[in-house]
Each structure stands twice: as structure tokens, then as C-alpha cells.
Design an enzyme around this catalytic site. Sequence first.
Site, PDB file in Angstrom:
ATOM      1  NE  ARG A 105       0.185   1.497   3.314  1.00  0.00           N
ATOM      2  CZ  ARG A 105       1.096   2.418   3.548  1.00  0.00           C
ATOM      3  NH1 ARG A 105       2.386   2.070   3.683  1.00  0.00           N
ATOM      4  NH2 ARG A 105       0.805   3.682   3.666  1.00  0.00           N
ATOM      5  N   GLY A 106       0.252   2.408  -0.209  1.00  0.00           N
ATOM      6  CA  GLY A 106       1.031   3.631  -0.392  1.00  0.00           C
ATOM      7  C   GLY A 106       1.169   3.836  -1.896  1.00  0.00           C
ATOM      8  CB  ALA A 107       0.362   6.771  -4.017  1.00  0.00           C
ATOM      9  CD  GLN A 150      -3.015   2.838   6.737  1.00  0.00           C
ATOM     10  OE1 GLN A 150      -3.609   3.247   7.728  1.00  0.00           O
ATOM     11  NE2 GLN A 150      -3.633   2.677   5.589  1.00  0.00           N
ATOM     12  NE  ARG A 210      -6.171   0.813  -1.908  1.00  0.00           N
ATOM     13  CZ  ARG A 210      -5.561   1.363  -0.855  1.00  0.00           C
ATOM     14  NH1 ARG A 210      -4.278   1.103  -0.613  1.00  0.00           N
ATOM     15  NH2 ARG A 210      -6.206   2.176  -0.041  1.00  0.00           N
ATOM     16  CG  ASP A 258      -3.059   7.907  -1.882  1.00  0.00           C
ATOM     17  OD1 ASP A 258      -2.832   8.350  -0.742  1.00  0.00           O
ATOM     18  OD2 ASP A 258      -2.868   6.718  -2.215  1.00  0.00           O
TER      19      ASP A 258
HETATM   20  O1  MRU Z   1      -4.536   3.226   2.048  1.00  0.00           O
HETATM   21  P1  MRU Z   1      -3.066   3.435   1.940  1.00  0.00           P
HETATM   22  O2  MRU Z   1      -2.291   2.910   3.093  1.00  0.00           O
HETATM   23  O3  MRU Z   1      -2.531   2.951   0.595  1.00  0.00           O
HETATM   24  O4  MRU Z   1      -2.898   5.012   1.943  1.00  0.00           O
HETATM   25  C1  MRU Z   1      -1.610   5.559   1.862  1.00  0.00           C
HETATM   26  C2  MRU Z   1      -1.582   7.035   1.955  1.00  0.00           C
HETATM   27  O5  MRU Z   1      -2.581   7.697   2.061  1.00  0.00           O
HETATM   28  C3  MRU Z   1      -0.234   7.679   1.811  1.00  0.00           C
HETATM   29  O6  MRU Z   1      -0.157   8.852   2.550  1.00  0.00           O
HETATM   30  C4  MRU Z   1       0.010   8.016   0.333  1.00  0.00           C
HETATM   31  O7  MRU Z   1      -0.240   6.897  -0.490  1.00  0.00           O
HETATM   32  C5  MRU Z   1       1.392   8.499   0.092  1.00  0.00           C
HETATM   33  S1  MRU Z   1       2.575   7.214   0.300  1.00  0.00           S
HETATM   34  C6  MRU Z   1       4.095   7.850  -0.066  1.00  0.00           C
END
Ligand code: MRU
Length: 348
Positions: free
Chosen positions: A51-53, A199, A94, A240
Site C-alpha cells: 500500500r502507499g501510492a 498505518q 484501487r 495519493d
Molecule cells: O490506504 P493506503 O495505506 O494505501 O494510503 C496511503 C496514503 O494515504 C499515503 O499517505 C500516500 O499513499 C502516500 S505514500 C508515499
Amino acid sequence: MQKQTDSIQPIIWRDNTLYLIDQRRLPQEQIWLEFDHPDDVTKAIQDMVVRGAPAIGIAAAYGVVLAARQAWNVAAASWKQAMTAPLARLEESRPTAVNLFWAIERMAHLYKTLPDSESAEAALLAEAQTIHAEDIAANHVMGHSGSDLIEPGSTVMTHCNAGALATGGFGTALGVIRQGYADGKIVHVYADETRPWLQGARLTAWELQQDNIPVTLQAEGAAAALMASGKVDWVIVGADRITANGDVANKIGTYMLAVVAKYHGVKMMVVAPTSTIDWQLQGGDEIPIEQRSEQEVTMMNGQYIAPEGVPALNPAFDVTPAKLIDAIVTEAGVILSPSTENMKKIKP
Ligand code: MRU
């Protein structure tokens, strides 16, 4: 198992196989899962193994490599056509992080030009590895640019996990925090636990602890009172999707922090690579916001924490309007007071 220090990397390609650290199990267990089928990568993105963009984008790029191998093995004569369905499923994993679509498009652009030969997989792998390496390099550039904005001795707050685990390595918001700590700009970090996936508690607190960066965990409901006490200089988060006017979609609760930060005169920094910018969208209201299962809110560790059957809202992201943001830090430059006009300074 390698020691997880400041070289934490959640995605590894080794011996023709993709490995992802299972982020649902951290910090209690460090378990690496193996992937050799694109549909399993799709499921890993949906289920939050990765997870994380930026990390989602990198995993998807390797997923395209696996899709090419699969297509070649089952339908060599029409392998490009056989890629369409698994890539469409990968895109549906996603909806909010634009890095997913950016990476798949970049890989698709390449495979369409490749000859019909077994060597296609190697060419696609080289591109996925370039995407991966570019992301880590961008994080280091942003780390320095973000740190430059911060006064020595500052205390910062962060939300969710925009760290090494959310990227190829080093992190976006946590990249600035790592660099800022090394530079003596940052002396303390408050990490929001970040309901419902935690997270902040599970991943950010763990990453910072591994690097011996002083971190205090708090429920996000504690953020306003802490800002009112005058103890916080910057809120630093990832993104994201950023639209052409500088609006930012990030983990649910980011908008609330930005409003509270503005009220208390705390500065707000968003750190994201240019692969997170969606130049096609003019404003944040056009960003698709993922709605996840109600049970992620009503249950914890497989047990109901709310009365069974109570409806729950579970948007995974919210949108922070550009006017609440002081700086967007990218590898292509820093945008102060983001607006459509100011964003153009980094438009390719
Ligand atoms: O649902 P997630 O854990 O994928 O959400 C992640 C976030 O919102 C992060 O802040 C974003 O993706 C930036 S990660 C460098």
C-alpha cells in the site's frame, strides 16, 4: 531476512520472482510473500499487502512483467492481446492512487512497441526496475528540498505512512523527516495512529523507531490539542493524487489535519513524486475516492468492536484543498502556495 533499518524496501525482484513484505503483519512479523502471477499482485494491492501510492505503482509495474510472462506462456502468438484482461484487473485494484495508472500506462506504452519475442519480458523488467529506482532517487531529492523548508529544532506531525514502506524506499513525507532529522531540522515526530488500518501505529512508528528518530504515537483525535499547545511546527504528509490546481487526495483525516493546522498557524507540507500528479484533473472534486469495507471500521483483529450490523462509513481518502497547503514538494521542484498558476512551474 535482512535487517530492517533505513534501507527498508517493501518490494524486491529476485530470481524472476516478485517479493512483497506483507504490510498487514507488520510490525509483529516480517513475512515476505512471493508472486509469479499478475492476478495475485492485483489481490495483494486490493488487500493492502502492499500500500502507499508509489509502492502500489511499482508493484503494478512488476505485475505487468508477470502478465507478459503469463501471456507469452499461454498465448505466444497473441501475447499482447492476452495482456489486456490482467492489466484491466490490475487497474481496478484501487482507484485513488494515480501512480497505479501511471505505472501501468508507462509499461503498456513500452510493451506495445516490443517485438514478438521472449526477450520482451527482459525489456519490461528493465523498465519496472527503472520505475523502482527512479522512485527511490526522487525520494532523496525531495528529502533535501523538504528539509530545506524547515527551521532547525522543529517538531512535526505526520499521518498514515508515507515512508519507505509506501514507496520504493526512503519515503516521501518520511523521506523529508529522515533527511530533516539528519540535518538537525527536525527533533521530534508525532505520528497519528490513522484509523482504521493503523498505518501510523504499525508502520510509521516502526520505521522511525528502526532509524532511532524520536517518535510519539497519538490517536488522530489528539492532533488539534497538540497543535493548540504550540508544540507542532509542520504537518508533513504524502499524497495519493494531486490535481492540476494543487488539491491533494491523501489518507482519510488529512483534510481534518490541514484545517486544524491552518487555524493554529501550523504549516502544511505535502511530499509526493510527479508520478502522483494527475494533470488531467483540474480539481480535487474529480478524484475518485475509494470506499472500503464497513468491517474495517466495525471490526478489529477479526472481532467486532461495534454492535454487529451498525452501518459504518469507510472512505479511504479525503481531499485537502490547495489553499490549506503551504508547500508541495516534488522531485521536479517545490511549489509554495499551490494553485493552478504555481503548479505550472513543474508541469512537463
Ligand atoms: O490506504 P493506503 O495505506 O494505501 O494510503 C496511503 C496514503 O494515504 C499515503 O499517505 C500516500 O499513499 C502516500 S505514500 C508515499
